[in-house]
Design a protein around this motif. Structure first.
Motif, PDB file in Angstrom:
ATOM      1  N   MET B 180      43.178  22.771   0.403  1.00 58.41           N
ATOM      2  CA  MET B 180      42.793  21.756  -0.585  1.00 58.41           C
ATOM      3  C   MET B 180      41.583  22.192  -1.405  1.00 58.41           C
ATOM      4  O   MET B 180      41.553  22.054  -2.625  1.00 58.41           O
ATOM      5  CB  MET B 180      42.476  20.429   0.133  1.00 58.41           C
ATOM      6  N   LEU B 181      40.627  22.792  -0.698  1.00 54.70           N
ATOM      7  CA  LEU B 181      39.418  23.240  -1.378  1.00 54.70           C
ATOM      8  C   LEU B 181      39.722  24.427  -2.316  1.00 54.70           C
ATOM      9  O   LEU B 181      39.205  24.488  -3.444  1.00 54.70           O
ATOM     10  CB  LEU B 181      38.359  23.639  -0.335  1.00 54.70           C
ATOM     11  N   ALA B 182      40.564  25.331  -1.833  1.00 54.33           N
ATOM     12  CA  ALA B 182      40.929  26.484  -2.674  1.00 54.33           C
ATOM     13  C   ALA B 182      41.593  26.002  -3.961  1.00 54.33           C
ATOM     14  O   ALA B 182      41.268  26.454  -5.067  1.00 54.33           O
ATOM     15  CB  ALA B 182      41.881  27.405  -1.905  1.00 54.33           C
ATOM     16  N   PHE B 183      42.511  25.047  -3.815  1.00 56.75           N
ATOM     17  CA  PHE B 183      43.228  24.523  -4.964  1.00 56.75           C
ATOM     18  C   PHE B 183      42.290  23.789  -5.918  1.00 56.75           C
ATOM     19  O   PHE B 183      42.319  24.007  -7.136  1.00 56.75           O
ATOM     20  CB  PHE B 183      44.350  23.591  -4.478  1.00 56.75           C
ATOM     21  N   LYS B 184      41.428  22.946  -5.324  1.00 54.96           N
ATOM     22  CA  LYS B 184      40.496  22.150  -6.133  1.00 54.96           C
ATOM     23  C   LYS B 184      39.576  23.072  -6.949  1.00 54.96           C
ATOM     24  O   LYS B 184      39.376  22.868  -8.155  1.00 54.96           O
ATOM     25  CB  LYS B 184      39.667  21.252  -5.211  1.00 54.96           C
ATOM     26  N   ASN B 185      39.039  24.075  -6.267  1.00 53.43           N
ATOM     27  CA  ASN B 185      38.139  25.015  -6.958  1.00 53.43           C
ATOM     28  C   ASN B 185      38.828  25.710  -8.131  1.00 53.43           C
ATOM     29  O   ASN B 185      38.224  25.936  -9.177  1.00 53.43           O
ATOM     30  CB  ASN B 185      37.626  26.086  -5.987  1.00 53.43           C
ATOM     31  N   LEU B 186      40.096  26.065  -7.924  1.00 55.95           N
ATOM     32  CA  LEU B 186      40.832  26.752  -9.007  1.00 55.95           C
ATOM     33  C   LEU B 186      41.124  25.793 -10.154  1.00 55.95           C
ATOM     34  O   LEU B 186      41.051  26.175 -11.327  1.00 55.95           O
ATOM     35  CB  LEU B 186      42.124  27.364  -8.471  1.00 55.95           C
ATOM     36  N   GLU B 187      41.465  24.568  -9.825  1.00 59.17           N
ATOM     37  CA  GLU B 187      41.714  23.574 -10.874  1.00 59.17           C
ATOM     38  C   GLU B 187      40.464  23.407 -11.757  1.00 59.17           C
ATOM     39  O   GLU B 187      40.568  23.242 -12.962  1.00 59.17           O
ATOM     40  CB  GLU B 187      42.083  22.221 -10.241  1.00 59.17           C
ATOM     41  N   GLU B 188      39.317  23.496 -11.090  1.00 58.52           N
ATOM     42  CA  GLU B 188      38.058  23.271 -11.827  1.00 58.52           C
ATOM     43  C   GLU B 188      37.708  24.403 -12.786  1.00 58.52           C
ATOM     44  O   GLU B 188      36.942  24.199 -13.730  1.00 58.52           O
ATOM     45  CB  GLU B 188      36.894  23.078 -10.821  1.00 58.52           C
ATOM     46  N   ILE B 189      38.215  25.573 -12.548  1.00 58.67           N
ATOM     47  CA  ILE B 189      37.836  26.692 -13.440  1.00 58.67           C
ATOM     48  C   ILE B 189      38.845  26.928 -14.566  1.00 58.67           C
ATOM     49  O   ILE B 189      38.743  27.877 -15.320  1.00 58.67           O
ATOM     50  CB  ILE B 189      37.618  28.018 -12.658  1.00 58.67           C
ATOM     51  N   LYS B 190      39.844  26.053 -14.664  1.00 59.97           N
ATOM     52  CA  LYS B 190      40.802  26.189 -15.760  1.00 59.97           C
ATOM     53  C   LYS B 190      40.090  26.045 -17.096  1.00 59.97           C
ATOM     54  O   LYS B 190      39.106  25.299 -17.160  1.00 59.97           O
ATOM     55  CB  LYS B 190      41.892  25.123 -15.635  1.00 59.97           C
ATOM     56  N   PRO B 191      40.491  26.656 -18.168  1.00 59.21           N
ATOM     57  CA  PRO B 191      41.675  27.506 -18.293  1.00 59.21           C
ATOM     58  C   PRO B 191      41.425  28.910 -17.734  1.00 59.21           C
ATOM     59  O   PRO B 191      40.298  29.411 -17.802  1.00 59.21           O
ATOM     60  CB  PRO B 191      41.901  27.567 -19.817  1.00 59.21           C
ATOM     61  N   PHE B 192      42.483  29.512 -17.216  1.00 59.75           N
ATOM     62  CA  PHE B 192      42.341  30.848 -16.647  1.00 59.75           C
ATOM     63  C   PHE B 192      42.175  31.889 -17.751  1.00 59.75           C
ATOM     64  O   PHE B 192      42.687  31.730 -18.857  1.00 59.75           O
ATOM     65  CB  PHE B 192      43.558  31.170 -15.776  1.00 59.75           C
ATOM     66  N   HIS B 193      41.444  32.932 -17.409  1.00 57.95           N
ATOM     67  CA  HIS B 193      41.100  33.939 -18.424  1.00 57.95           C
ATOM     68  C   HIS B 193      42.122  35.058 -18.560  1.00 57.95           C
ATOM     69  O   HIS B 193      42.232  35.680 -19.599  1.00 57.95           O
ATOM     70  CB  HIS B 193      39.736  34.572 -18.087  1.00 57.95           C
TER      71      HIS B 193
END
Lengths: 196, 807
Positions: B180-193
């Protein structure tokens, strides 16, 4: 039936079908890792989906190792190794691998000007293949395949088909023909001239 | 402390000069009473001085262990503490000291060191925890070149690794929380580079949610996220990882319109069969016809191999049966190519063999490959296939003279077919005649197709079966095996080397030791650093593969096998073994650390001999390669027992290992994993270590079976027995005079018999080669092949005889 997949480090354990070939180089692990790290999208393989996995784990039929380098007009992709397992040769797999590299690097994020490779001057079969794919000789690199025993070439006047390489190039549209020389075979250079 | 003093102290420890070392440390402690480093350095020296006397519990664990209250901040002190805990195989504690330090003295540099150590130890949970700290304390331009968002990705990768390699170490809460934390952290850094970031996002959705979840709704939700995220990239770049994700998850959410569009878009760039299959499936779902789909495929790819084969897939998908025209469309271009059998086999349930053979018969040219393909499709009895193989070879043997040397001829398959028939021998173990006949076939063929590695590996295996290592090596050398190939291919020769050819100065052994050092001593230790760099250079998609590769090489069964062989060889040749044993113990600890258990990764290539050789059921001629995980563990235990017997002490690590590995009824285990003489040897040392040699008198006598006096088994019997008796002869623990005399007598008798044993085996070879069966001779004649000269084998036997007679 070939599928194109990214090359993974663990594939190095399953390359016998390709790499036991006498002309295929086996590099130190670090060399493969360098390519995986610096150009992760340009190291890929063809996998034969129909090979029976219960008999062999060696279902890789070929692979492409490439990189991007250079600046300005010289920004290009370079084919370091393209090789196909003996039993899957003459099926245009090498062409598929080269064409795929072209498709990958002709667009973002690469947008290269041209693709180049080196081939021994006496390897007529390979030269013919690359010509069919649109590559042409840009220059001759004298003594490119010299061993330590041969020493560094002292002059550009002496040629040896077994030791010299053709620098073959294929220009992308944005290159506007700068990588094509109708008299490329006459242009000679030293190995140090090909550093980017 | 200056670097020089520090260096001096470690040199003194290395030289076991503890008196001087302790004086220097005491002085430093007096000068710097508040330095935690000198406290740990003193502990370290104390441990090195006498590991047995060192009280782990009071000196180390109670202070710095999981429950310990001492905090250390100093980097060098942490590093030494880490080393100390690793010495005790306390992998959790070794990294926990960093976690505690981070709690009290948090900094970016400390978190980075914690992360680095965790990669090196293969401790993914601590990698994840350290990544979170990196993200917290990173300040771009000040202490970090990377942004906080990068460390969110590091965290996601660490969790992916944790779930892939050590999922069983997680608690129920962690199983839920980490993804859950891994997913949440990735959602927060969108948009991907870039595509590397997209790949990690998709991998998290796939491996931490879709693959783990049984609920369709949640599956589809994450699958849709993958599709939505990647879809826009299709129009701007070509990425093979992303291609796989989009195709897989468009199908999963059953959005066939999208699957059709996406696969069509990808096929405009690359010629890929898995994409073609998805395209065909989608095409049917959205109402296109078979003909329409086929036409589109040709428009997209032209008449390529994949496109032609896709016609068969179209037929199967649309009508459930394959049309003649589709098969012919494929065959007309590929009936005389080697891919033909492997390609059509994928559709064999829809194809009638007779029909395929009929189609094949209509096609030209009928070259060697065409004929071999036809033979493969024919369902022949063994007699028929041998005859066909000979006819086929003879019909096309002229091509062997015309081809380029570096090309490989398909005719090798005919020869291998004959060899397999010969070695199968109607279900019985093949005789020496059969093996010599097979070698005659292969050696003759090899002269005409010198670089063919299929036949060459067969030759190597058969010479090894006969115990002729130098002949096997002369072929093996041609393969130019190096780098990672060593881990995959050297077992063909090096398995049981210490009891087959203990010839340290032979070029093969020299070559092998160089390659072994290059791979395991030089390249392998560098890989952790490469993995670290791949994080820094954002080569995210490759990290899981690299971790897996590093782990598999660390726990490689062949690496282990070769280490044990080296130790056994040193014992046989009276060389010092202390360093080698310590190296074995270090490798054992490392495997436990990386894998969480004493398990091996078998990277050896068992595919080289096709269906004839199955790793778990090796045919008679490949039995010399039977060296299982258990064989390796048992041999390790044996060497440890001998080592601790020589020191006159027992060892708790060894005792635990014996308890975990050797069951009370060990006979069945030994019989299954060792040769009879190896089992005998193990029993002797086991009895000595566990029962003070109470049964030694009874077990000492060993009478070999007839089978053990020829092939590779002769050397294995002779050298194993010799090494065992020599070791016993040197053991001070055996004080019984009669027993000592008996050992000496047996040793003397064995040595006196050496020449006779090998001469007798040579005579057997000569007599076997002179009585090749009429069928065998007929086959050789029909192929225009010469019989193998028996001297070739007997020379090899003589070489071993010379190498072992003076041991």
């Amino acid at each position: 039936m070939s599928t194109l997949d990214p090359f993974e480090a663990t594939d190095l354990f399953n390359l016998d079908n390709v790499n036991l070939d006498v002309l295929t180089e086996n590099f130190p692990v670090e060399f493969y890792f360098e390519y995986l790290i610096l150009w992760p999208g340009l190291f890929f393989k063809t996998v034969e989906q129909t090979v029976d996995a219960s008999i062999t784990t060696n279902n890789i039929s070929g692979y492409m190792m490439a990189k991007t380098e250079g600046h300005g007009n010289d920004w290009h992709s370079h084919i370091t190794a393209v090789t196909v397992a003996p039993e899957f040769r003459r099926l245009f797999l090498a062409s598929i691998l080269c064409n795929t590299l072209e498709k990958i690097t002709d667009v973002l994020p690469h947008n290269v000007n041209f693709i180049d490779l080196f081939v021994k001057c006496d390897n007529a079969l390979a030269i013919k293949l690359y010509e069919k794919l649109g590559y042409s000789v840009f220059r001759r690199v004298v003594g490119y395949y010299n061993t330590a025993g041969d020493g560094y070439p002292e002059t550009l006047k002496k040629c040896n088909d077994d030791k010299d390489a053709f620098d073959m190039r294929k220009g992308m549209i944005r290159d506007k023909g700068k990588s094509i020389r109708s008299d490329g075979r006459k242009h000679r250079c030293f190995p140090h001239d090909i550093k980017f | 402390m200056s670097d020089r003093t520090e260096k001096e102290i470690f040199e003194l420890i290395e030289k076991s000069n503890f008196k001087q070392c302790n004086v220097k440390i005491a002085l430093l402690r007096k000068q710097f009473p508040n330095s935690s480093y000198y406290v740990i350095l003193e502990l370290f020296a104390k441990f090195k001085q006498s590991p047995k006397k060192f009280n782990y519990e009071t000196e180390l664990n109670s202070k710095y262990g999981l429950q310990g209250k001492e905090y250390v901040n100093d980097r060098k002190a942490l590093n030494l503490l880490h080393t100390l805990f690793i010495e005790y195989s306390k992998f959790e504690e070794a990294l926990n000291v960093y976690e505690k330090a981070m709690f009290k003295y948090p900094s970016f540099q400390l978190a980075m060191e914690w992360f680095d150590k965790s990669i090196s130890d293969g401790h993914y949970k601590y990698m994840a925890k350290a990544s979170l700290q990196l993200s917290k304390y990173a300040v771009v331009g000040k202490n970090s070149t990377l942004d906080k968002r990068n460390y969110s990705i590091w965290y996601a990768i660490s969790v992916l690794a944790l779930f892939r390699f050590k999922r069983d170490t997680l608690t129920a809460t962690e199983l839920k929380l980490f993804p859950m934390l891994a997913f949440k952290n990735l959602e927060e850094i969108k948009p991907f580079h870039n595509s590397e970031e997209y790949i990690i996002y998709c991998s998290v959705c796939e491996a931490l949610f879709i693959d783990l979840c049984n609920e369709n709704n949640e599956n589809n939700e994450k699958a849709r996220l993958i599709v939505n995220e990647i879809l826009p990239t299709l129009s701007s770049e070509v990425n093979l990882n992303l291609k796989k994700f989009i195709i897989k998850y468009c199908a999963k959410i059953e959005d066939y319109e999208l699957l059709y569009k996406s696969s069509k878009k990808i096929l405009e760039s690359i010629d890929d069969y898995s994409v073609l299959k998805s395209f065909i499936k989608a095409s049917k779902h959205i109402g296109k016809s078979n003909e329409e789909t086929k036409k589109l495929i040709i428009d997209l790819l032209g008449p390529s191999r994949n496109a032609r084969l896709a016609y068969l897939e179209c037929d199967v998908t649309f009508t459930g049966k394959i049309d003649r025209d589709s098969v012919m469309f494929y065959l007309e271009k590929f009936h005389h190519k080697q891919c033909c059998v492997v390609d059509l086999n994928a559709y064999k349930e829809y194809l009638e063999v007779e029909s395929v053979l009929n189609y094949m018969s209509e096609l030209e040219p009928k070259n060697d490959i065409h004929d071999v393909n036809t033979l493969h499709f024919s369902n022949l009895t063994s007699n028929e296939s041998s005859e066909k193989a000979i006819n086929l070879y003879n019909s096309h043997k002229h091509t062997l003279n015309k081809k380029m040397k570096t090309d490989y001829s398909i005719l090798s398959t005919s020869i291998i077919k004959l060899v397999e028939e010969s070695l199968s021998s109607n279900g019985k173990n093949p005789s020496l005649n059969d093996v010599l006949f097979s070698l005659s076939l292969l050696e003759n063929y090899q002269t005409k197709d010198p670089h063919n590695f299929d036949t060459k590996t067969w030759i190597i295996a058969l010479y090894m079966h006969l115990g002729c290592v130098s002949q096997a090596y002369s072929h093996f050398a041609d393969l130019k095996i190096k780098n990672v190939q060593s881990d995959i291919m050297h077992h063909l020769i090096y398995t049981r080397m210490s009891s087959l050819f203990p010839h340290k100065s032979h070029p093969y052994i020299q070559h092998f030791l160089t390659e072994k050092e290059n791979l395991y001593e030089k390249s392998l230790p560098r890989l952790t650093n490469f993995i670290k760099i791949s994080f820094e250079r954002e080569a995210y998609s490759k990290i899981m593969g690299m971790l897996d590769f590093r782990n598999r090489l660390v726990s490689s069964s062949f690496k282990w096998l070769s280490d044990i062989e080296e130790t056994q060889l040193a014992r046989l040749t009276n060389n010092k073994r202390g360093t080698l044993i310590q190296k074995n113990l270090e490798s054992w600890r490392k495997i436990n650390m990386i894998n969480g258990a004493f398990n091996f990764s078998d990277n050896r290539d068992w595919s080289r001999f096709g269906e004839f050789v199955k790793k778990d059921n090796l045919p008679y001629t490949f039995q010399y390669l039977k060296f299982t995980d258990m064989s390796m563990k048992v041999n390790f235990i044996k060497e440890l027992m001998i080592y601790y017997l020589s020191l006159g002490e027992s060892n708790s690590t060894l005792d635990n290992l014996i308890q975990e590995t050797i069951p009370s009824d060990k006979l069945v285990l030994l019989k299954e994993h060792l040769t009879p003489i190896e089992a005998w040897s193990f029993n002797i040392f086991y009895d000595l270590y566990k029962n003070e040699g109470s049964s030694l008198n009874d077990t000492l006598e060993y009478i070999p079976s007839k089978e053990e006096l020829s092939t590779w088994r002769l050397s294995n019997y002779y050298i194993t027995k010799l090494a065992t008796l020599k070791t016993l002869d040197n053991m001070q623990q055996i004080s019984d005079k009669k027993l000592k005399e008996s050992i000496k007598k047996q040793l003397q008798e064995l040595r006196e018999n050496c020449d006779d044993l090998y001469k007798s085996y040579s005579s057997e070879i000569i007599s076997s080669s002179s009585v090749l069966s009429s069928t065998q001779k007929k086959i050789l004649n029909s192929l225009d092949y010469k019989e193998l000269k028996p001297e070739l084998i007997t020379d090899g036997i003589l070489k071993i005889q010379k190498a072992v007679r003076d041991l």
